[in-house]
Design an enzyme around this catalytic site. Structure first.
Site, mmCIF file in Angstrom:
data_model
loop_
_atom_site.group_PDB
_atom_site.id
_atom_site.type_symbol
_atom_site.label_atom_id
_atom_site.label_comp_id
_atom_site.label_asym_id
_atom_site.label_seq_id
_atom_site.Cartn_x
_atom_site.Cartn_y
_atom_site.Cartn_z
ATOM 1 N N ASP A 1 22.894 84.427 62.306
ATOM 2 C CA ASP A 1 23.357 83.724 62.784
ATOM 3 C C ASP A 1 22.316 83.547 63.819
ATOM 4 O O ASP A 1 22.637 83.574 64.884
ATOM 5 C CB ASP A 1 25.148 83.219 62.989
ATOM 6 C CG ASP A 1 24.851 82.014 64.472
ATOM 7 O OD1 ASP A 1 24.133 80.888 64.297
ATOM 8 O OD2 ASP A 1 26.326 81.791 63.882
ATOM 9 N N LYS B 1 20.144 71.500 66.139
ATOM 10 C CA LYS B 1 20.172 71.810 67.561
ATOM 11 C C LYS B 1 18.543 72.434 68.120
ATOM 12 O O LYS B 1 17.982 72.974 68.735
ATOM 13 C CB LYS B 1 20.357 73.671 67.584
ATOM 14 C CG LYS B 1 22.017 73.276 67.108
ATOM 15 C CD LYS B 1 22.371 74.663 66.892
ATOM 16 C CE LYS B 1 24.030 74.645 67.080
ATOM 17 N NZ LYS B 1 25.244 74.183 67.741
ATOM 18 N N CYS C 1 34.108 76.665 70.599
ATOM 19 C CA CYS C 1 34.108 77.396 69.104
ATOM 20 C C CYS C 1 33.989 79.066 68.835
ATOM 21 O O CYS C 1 33.027 79.959 67.753
ATOM 22 C CB CYS C 1 33.591 76.749 67.929
ATOM 23 S SG CYS C 1 33.069 75.088 68.036
#
Length: 409
Positions: free
Chosen positions: A198, A224, A364
């Site tokens: 990730d 991002k 999250c």
């Protein structure tokens, strides 16, 4: 890097919030966009808005060239071997779900293991939970050290010959921890597993070489890293992608359609069903050009200095708890914290009144919150356009927050 010159290229930063100059410290959630990206998106829609790959007219050719040109920019950005290894997706979440729903669902069976860590974002937890339920595979968690880092000894103890997938974030969106992906990938491969990364919090902030890391899959998002929302990337080694089935069907991914069967296009297009995210890809290409102007190594160095400065200043505030390693060399430009007896949402609200944007909540990462024994935290995250003055204002705001609530209670 001349930070003031950089800041001038981000129009949104030149404004006041609640009567105060904006201090944007929430780039881990989404970065701001430079003029170059905004103008590239506008130019696409004004001058050559068209579908790609299908038409032979001039606008279609221009759009296709820009779209596929962006793919080549991504390839160079992460040093992939081929554009066939670059799949455009809606973002990191879609990319990770694609690996789970296509590769993992077809290759896992009962008794196999998937290894992740407690620090993972929900997008790197839930897809593996779901595929484990469908296949009978076991989901295992790497333990964390006291400061939130991962020990390679723990990786060796957790990853076994039954492990088929290891999926770890390169940089934690909460702890700021920079994980040793290259070494973890080596341990995974020694045990016959693949390595999924990730890269949502790493691709915008540091140089990534997928061949050097030897990861099998890498996922990251455009929004991002100064790019538009709704665009992301799944990198995968060609031999793995070739043996995977698409999970979305129709449009661009089709080769031939018969009455009862169909065939798919070659890589990378077999994973890009429907009209692709053309403007998003073109905008991402512009964002990559922008970041390359300054260099990812320089951006990483700048953010690490800001993190070190923030850690030093914030540690002097009585009653503040900082999560993750206190050694700036072990972290990226993220500082997550709580003030004693003050809810992080209240912290964020008071800071907003001062024009300072931070994130508050579980980020999250609810399993990590439980590991930290915190229901929520506040987070300040930095990017190439932030300055030490921004951190000074943050510290002033935190002191004011603490004083305000001490007076209230």
């Amino acid at each position: 890097m001349n930070i003031q010159d950089i800041r001038k290229q981000f129009p949104i930063l030149d404004q006041e919030v609640n009567g105060k100059p904006l201090v944007y410290l929430d780039s881990a959630a989404t970065s701001q966009k430079p003029v170059q990206v905004i103008e590239t998106l506008e130019r696409y829609y004004r001058e050559y808005n068209s579908n790609v790959h299908r038409g032979v007219h001039t606008l279609g050719t221009k759009a296709t060239d820009a779209y596929e040109g962006a793919r080549e920019k991504v390839r160079k950005f992460i040093n992939a071997k081929s554009i066939q290894e670059i799949i455009f997706t809606r973002g990191t979440t879609t990319a990770l779900n694609t690996v789970a729903a296509s590769y993992a669902a077809a290759n896992l069976k009962e008794g196999d293991e998937i290894v992740i860590s407690y620090m993972e974002h929900h997008s790197n937890i839930i897809p593996w939970q779901q595929v484990a339920k469908r296949t009978g595979a076991q989901l295992k968690y790497l333990p964390l050290q006291e400061d939130g880092t991962i020990s390679l000894d723990d990786v060796r103890a957790t990853v076994t010959s039954n492990t088929k997938i290891v999926s770890i974030m390169q940089v934690s969106n909460v702890l700021g921890v920079i994980n040793p992906i290259k070494e973890i990938a080596q341990i995974a491969h020694e045990n016959g597993a693949i390595m999924v990364v990730d890269g949502a919090q790493s691709a915008p902030h540091m140089k990534i070489d997928v061949q050097d890391l030897n990861c099998d899959f890498l996922a990251f998002s455009g929004h991002k890293m100064c790019g538009p929302t709704g665009i992301g990337v799944l990198y995968g080694k060609k031999h793995l992608l070739e043996n995977m089935e698409p999970i979305e069907f129709g449009g661009e991914m089709i080769d031939f359609v018969e009455l009862y069967d169909s065939t798919w296009k070659e890589l990378p297009w077999k994973f890009e069903g429907g009209t692709p995210i053309i403007a998003g890809a073109v905008g991402l290409g512009a964002a990559i050009d922008f970041l390359n102007e300054f260099g990812l190594d320089q951006i990483a160095e700048h953010e690490q200095k800001l993190a070190a400065y923030a850690l030093e200043k914030m540690a002097k505030i009585e009653g503040i708890q900082i999560y993750g390693p206190l050694d700036p060399a072990k972290r990226a430009g993220v500082v997550t914290f709580n003030i004693q007896d003050v809810h992080p949402h209240d912290v964020a609200t008071v800071l907003d009144a001062e024009g300072i944007a931070v994130r508050a909540g579980h980020h999250c990462a609810q399993p990590l919150m439980r590991w930290l024994k915190a229901t929520a935290t506040a987070r300040a995250s930095f990017y190439l356009y932030n300055t030490e003055e921004d951190i000074d204002k943050l510290v002033e705001g935190l002191v004011k927050t603490k004083e305000y609530f001490s007076d209230v209670f």
